[in-house]
Design an enzyme around this catalytic site. Structure first.
Site, PDB file in Angstrom:
ATOM      1  N   LYS A 211      21.379  10.925  -7.259  1.00  0.00           N
ATOM      2  CA  LYS A 211      21.091  10.434  -5.910  1.00  0.00           C
ATOM      3  C   LYS A 211      19.591  10.527  -5.624  1.00  0.00           C
ATOM      4  O   LYS A 211      18.969   9.575  -5.198  1.00  0.00           O
ATOM      5  CB  LYS A 211      21.898  11.266  -4.901  1.00  0.00           C
ATOM      6  CG  LYS A 211      21.678  10.874  -3.461  1.00  0.00           C
ATOM      7  CD  LYS A 211      22.598  11.670  -2.546  1.00  0.00           C
ATOM      8  CE  LYS A 211      22.172  11.475  -1.095  1.00  0.00           C
ATOM      9  NZ  LYS A 211      23.009  12.189  -0.148  1.00  0.00           N
ATOM     10  N   GLU A 217      17.809  19.005 -14.156  1.00  0.00           N
ATOM     11  CA  GLU A 217      18.729  18.909 -15.297  1.00  0.00           C
ATOM     12  C   GLU A 217      18.860  17.452 -15.750  1.00  0.00           C
ATOM     13  O   GLU A 217      18.801  17.136 -16.940  1.00  0.00           O
ATOM     14  CB  GLU A 217      20.126  19.432 -14.922  1.00  0.00           C
ATOM     15  CG  GLU A 217      20.208  20.928 -14.698  1.00  0.00           C
ATOM     16  CD  GLU A 217      19.995  21.311 -13.240  1.00  0.00           C
ATOM     17  OE1 GLU A 217      19.320  20.555 -12.491  1.00  0.00           O
ATOM     18  OE2 GLU A 217      20.501  22.386 -12.856  1.00  0.00           O
ATOM     19  N   GLY A 273      26.421  13.739  -2.197  1.00  0.00           N
ATOM     20  CA  GLY A 273      26.636  13.741  -3.646  1.00  0.00           C
ATOM     21  C   GLY A 273      28.088  13.989  -4.018  1.00  0.00           C
ATOM     22  O   GLY A 273      28.671  13.289  -4.853  1.00  0.00           O
ATOM     23  N   ARG A 274      28.706  14.955  -3.359  1.00  0.00           N
ATOM     24  CA  ARG A 274      30.088  15.319  -3.722  1.00  0.00           C
ATOM     25  C   ARG A 274      31.119  14.350  -3.141  1.00  0.00           C
ATOM     26  O   ARG A 274      32.314  14.536  -3.329  1.00  0.00           O
ATOM     27  CB  ARG A 274      30.368  16.757  -3.306  1.00  0.00           C
ATOM     28  CG  ARG A 274      30.073  17.078  -1.842  1.00  0.00           C
ATOM     29  CD  ARG A 274      30.072  18.581  -1.587  1.00  0.00           C
ATOM     30  NE  ARG A 274      29.642  18.923  -0.242  1.00  0.00           N
ATOM     31  CZ  ARG A 274      28.386  19.127   0.123  1.00  0.00           C
ATOM     32  NH1 ARG A 274      27.419  19.010  -0.752  1.00  0.00           N
ATOM     33  NH2 ARG A 274      28.093  19.481   1.374  1.00  0.00           N
ATOM     34  N   GLU A 359      31.093  23.533  -2.046  1.00  0.00           N
ATOM     35  CA  GLU A 359      29.737  23.165  -1.624  1.00  0.00           C
ATOM     36  C   GLU A 359      29.769  22.708  -0.160  1.00  0.00           C
ATOM     37  O   GLU A 359      28.790  22.872   0.566  1.00  0.00           O
ATOM     38  CB  GLU A 359      29.165  22.045  -2.523  1.00  0.00           C
ATOM     39  CG  GLU A 359      27.643  21.978  -2.489  1.00  0.00           C
ATOM     40  CD  GLU A 359      27.031  21.089  -3.572  1.00  0.00           C
ATOM     41  OE1 GLU A 359      26.417  21.603  -4.513  1.00  0.00           O
ATOM     42  OE2 GLU A 359      27.164  19.852  -3.460  1.00  0.00           O
ATOM     43  N   HIS A 390      50.971  30.563 -18.600  1.00  0.00           N
ATOM     44  CA  HIS A 390      50.882  31.542 -19.685  1.00  0.00           C
ATOM     45  C   HIS A 390      49.555  32.275 -19.642  1.00  0.00           C
ATOM     46  O   HIS A 390      49.131  32.864 -20.649  1.00  0.00           O
ATOM     47  CB  HIS A 390      51.077  30.841 -21.028  1.00  0.00           C
ATOM     48  CG  HIS A 390      52.431  30.226 -21.129  1.00  0.00           C
ATOM     49  ND1 HIS A 390      53.534  30.910 -21.592  1.00  0.00           N
ATOM     50  CD2 HIS A 390      52.884  28.995 -20.755  1.00  0.00           C
ATOM     51  CE1 HIS A 390      54.594  30.126 -21.524  1.00  0.00           C
ATOM     52  NE2 HIS A 390      54.226  28.955 -21.017  1.00  0.00           N
ATOM     53  N   LYS A 514      17.144  26.903  -7.498  1.00  0.00           N
ATOM     54  CA  LYS A 514      16.319  25.847  -8.113  1.00  0.00           C
ATOM     55  C   LYS A 514      14.849  26.247  -8.078  1.00  0.00           C
ATOM     56  O   LYS A 514      14.126  26.131  -9.068  1.00  0.00           O
ATOM     57  CB  LYS A 514      16.463  24.530  -7.329  1.00  0.00           C
ATOM     58  CG  LYS A 514      17.760  23.803  -7.499  1.00  0.00           C
ATOM     59  CD  LYS A 514      17.638  22.429  -6.821  1.00  0.00           C
ATOM     60  CE  LYS A 514      18.983  21.779  -6.583  1.00  0.00           C
ATOM     61  NZ  LYS A 514      18.899  20.584  -5.763  1.00  0.00           N
TER      62      LYS A 514
END
Ligand code: F6P
Length: 550
Positions: A211, A217, A273-274, A359, A390, A514
Site C-alpha cells: 500500500k 521487508e 491493509g488488512r 491489528e 491431536h 520498525k
C-alpha cells in the site's frame, strides 16, 4: 453519537445489567439450557446467504442476547456502521474514511469521499486487473525473452500478503493448475530463496504488493527479486517492465523503484491493509482463479455487507458474533478466541484473521485517547481440524481457560477431489460435529463411572463441558462463500471496536518496532553505537556479533 459524548462503557447501565445477569447465570450449564428449551438447537440459528450459523452452544439465554443488544444500541453500533458505509472519516487517528465495503459495491453505486464518488475508480481498477489477468492466464503476456509466464510471485507483507495468500489456498481447487503461485513476505532471505530457487526467471512475474511502497521487508525482497531476475536473464533494467507489476497507493515510490506506473494497479488510502485483498491487492488471486471467480467472491462480500447494513439487530450475524466476543471477554475473562476450520483449504484462514482482528482491536486507549479499563481484542488462534484435535484440543476440553471457538465446516468436499477421497469428507465432518458436542456437553463423573472406569481415574476422564462454540456450516467452499465468511469477520471486528470505543482502523502499535529495527541494524552490521540502547539489548547485540564472527 460522537465518541466524546459517550458514557464510559463500564459505567453504562446496560453494562451493569449484563454484569448482574452474568452473576445470576452463575454456573448454569449448556446441559441445563438445552434441557429447558427443546427448540434451542434449531431456534438459536441464523441464515446469512450460504452460511448457516448455529449459536445454540453459546452460554447465552434470550435475556443475555437482549441485554447484549441493548448494549449495542447504547453504544450506537449501527450509527457508526452507517457512518462507515457512508464514507465518514471514522478512522479518526489517521483522518481517513473506512471504505473496504466500496471495493465490492455495484458499478452504479455512489459512495463519496471528500465529495468524489469512488465507485467508478474501483471498477476501473477491477477492469484493468481483469484484462491483465486474462493476458497472463492465456499466455498472451510474455516475459522479456518472449516466454510465457508460468510463475507468479507475490511479494508483500501483512495485509499485502495474508489476504491473497490465504484466499489462494482456500480457492486452490478453482485455480488454473498450470500456473505456479507463491507468496513471499518475510525479510528472512530464506523466504525468497525457497520461492524462486526452482523457477525460470524468463517465466516469472513478480507482483509487488505494498500500500505504502515503503515497507522495508517488501522493498528489500523486491530489490533482491529484481537482482535475481536481471542476473538470471542477463538483462538490464528494460526487462523489469515485463516481469514486475505493482499494487499500491503510492505511484511516486512505484516509479522510483523502476516499475512503469502503467503496470501499477491502484487502490486508495481509505482501504486499510488488512481489509484490502478484495482490492488490487488481490491481483495474484485473480490471476489464479480468473476474473469471473474473483467477482463471484466480491458478490459474496457484498451479500454480507448488505446483511450487516440492513438486518435488524435480532437477525444480524456480525452483530451477534461481535456481541458474543464482548460477552466472554468482559464477563468470563476469556483471553482468546479459537477459529477452527474443518477444511484443509482454510489452512491460512486463521492466520489471516489474526491480522484482521488483532491489528484492528489490539488497542488499549479509546477513541479519545483515554485508557480503557475493559477487555479489548482477544488473541485469535487456531488451525484446521482434525490436526488440532491431536495437539491442543486437550487444553480446550480439560484445561482451566475459557476459550470460545468458531467451528467452520462444509457439507460437500470440493468438486475436483480425487473420487477415491470423497468418502473421507464424512469422517472429517463427523469429527467436526463430535467436537462441538463434546465441548458443550462433556461427560459427567456418573457417565464415566457407568463405563466401569476405576474411581481413581474418574476425575481424569471427566469432561466438564460448557465450552462455548459457534458452528458455521455452508454447503460448499466457493469463492462467494469465502467472500461471505471474510465480510462476516470484518464486520464482527467492527462491531467489537464500536462497542469498546476504540479505533479499529489504525495500527500505531507496529511503528515502534520498525523504528528500532532501523536503529539497531548498523549495530549488527558495523558494530555502531546505538544511542539509548538498553543493557539487555546491548548484550544481545554483542552476543550476536560474536556468534556471527564479527
Ligand atoms: O504491519 C503494519 C502494516 O502497516 C499493516 O497494516 C500492513 O498490512 C502491512 O504493514 C504492509 O503494509 P504495506 O502494504 O504498506 O507494505
Amino acid at each position: 453519537m460522537n465518541a466524546s459524548d459517550r458514557t464510559r462503557l463500564n459505567q453504562m447501565p446496560e453494562w451493569a445489567a449484563l454484569a448482574k445477569h452474568r452473576e445470576q447465570l452463575g454456573e448454569t450449564h449448556l446441559r441445563d439450557l438445552f434441557a429447558s428449551d427443546p427448540g434451542r438447537g434449531t431456534g438459536y440459528t441464523l441464515q446469512v446467504g450460504d452460511l448457516h450459523l448455529d449459536y445454540s452452544k453459546q452460554l447465552v439465554t434470550d435475556e443475555t442476547l437482549s441485554l447484549l443488544r441493548e448494549l449495542a444500541a447504547a453504544t450506537d453500533v449501527f450509527g457508526l456502521r452507517d457512518a462507515m458505509f457512508r464514507g465518514d472519516k471514522i478512522n479518526t487517528t489517521e483522518d481517513r474514511a473506512v471504505l473496504h465495503t466500496a471495493l465490492r459495491a455495484p458499478r452504479d453505486a455512489v459512495i463519496e469521499v471528500d465529495g468524489e464518488n469512488v465507485v467508478p475508480g474501483v471498477h476501473a481498477v477491477l477492469d484493468k486487473m481483469s484484462a491483465f489477468s486474462e493476458k497472463v492466464r492465456s499466455g498472451e503476456w510474455t516475459g522479456h525473452t518472449g516466454k510465457r509466464i508460468r510463475n507468479i510471485v507475490n511479494i508483500g507483507i501483512g495485509g499485502s500478503d495474508l489476504g491473497p495468500a490465504m484466499a489462494y489456498e482456500v480457492l486452490r481447487s478453482y485455480t488454473q493448475r498450470d500456473l505456479t503461485v507463491r507468496f513471499v513476505s518475510n525479510v528472512d532471505g530464506a523466504d525468497l530463496h525457497e520461492a524462486v530457487r526452482d523457477l525460470d526467471p524468463a517465466e516469472t512475474l513478480f507482483i509487488i504488493a505494498s500500500k505504502t511502497f515503503t515497507t522495508i521487508e517488501t522493498i528489500t525482497n523486491a530489490t533482491s527479486a529484481r537482482d535475481w531476475l536481471l542476473t538470471g536473464l542477463r538483462a538490464g533494467q528494460e526487462a523489469v517492465a515485463k516481469h514486475f507489476v505493482a499494487l499500491s497507493t503510492n505511484a511516486e515510490k512505484v516509479s522510483e523503484f523502476g516499475i512503469d506506473t502503467a503496470n501499477m494497479f491502484e487502490f486508495w488510502d481509505w482501504v486499510g491493509g488488512r481489509y484490502s485483498y478484495d482490492s488490487a491487492i488481490g491481483l495474484s488471486l485473480m490471476i489464479a482463479i480468473g476474473p469471473d471467480r474473483f467477482r463471484e467472491m466480491l458478490d459474496g462480500f457484498r451479500l454480507v455487507d448488505e446483511h450487516f447494513r440492513t438486518a435488524p439487530a435480532e437477525a444480524n450475524a456480525p452483530l451477534l458474533l461481535g456481541l458474543l466476543g464482548v460477552w466472554y471477554g468482559a464477563f468470563f475473562d476469556a483471553q482468546s478466541h479459537a477459529v477452527l476450520p474443518y477444511s484443509h483449504y482454510l489452512s491460512k484462514f486463521t492466520a489471516y484473521l489474526q491480522q484482521l482482528d488483532m491489528e484492528s482491536n489490539g488497542k488499549s486507549v479509546d477513541r479519545e485517547g483515554n485508557p480503557v479499563d475493559w477487555q479489548t481484542g482477544p488473541v485469535v488462534w487456531g488451525t484446521p481440524g482434525t490436526n488440532g484435535q491431536h495437539a491442543y484440543y486437550q487444553l480446550i476440553h480439560q484445561g482451566t481457560k475459557v476459550i470460545p471457538a468458531d467451528f467452520i465446516g462444509f457439507a460437500k468436499p470440493v468438486d475436483d477431489l480425487l473420487p477415491g477421497l470423497v468418502a473421507q469428507h464424512d469422517l472429517l465432518m463427523a469429527n467436526f460435529f463430535a467436537q462441538t458436542q463434546a465441548l458443550a456437553f462433556g461427560k459427567t463423573p456418573d457417565e464415566v463411572r457407568a463405563e466401569g472406569v476405576p474411581e481413581e481415574l474418574v476425575a481424569h476422564k471427566t469432561f466438564q463441558g460448557n465450552h462455548p462454540t459457534t458452528t458455521i456450516l455452508a454447503s460448499e467452499l466457493t469463492p462467494s462463500v469465502l467472500g461471505q465468511l471474510i465480510a462476516l469477520y470484518e464486520h464482527k471486528v467492527f462491531v467489537q471496536g464500536a462497542i469498546w470505543n476504540i479505533d479499529s482502523f489504525d495500527q500505531w502499535g507496529v511503528e515502534l518496532g520498525k523504528v528500532l529495527a532501523k536503529r539497531v541494524e548498523p549495530a549488527l552490521t558495523e558494530g555502531a553505537e546505538v544511542p539509548g540502547l538498553d543493557a539487555s539489548s546491548k548484550a544481545l547485540v554483542a552476543k550476536y556479533r560474536e556468534l556471527r564472527g564479527r
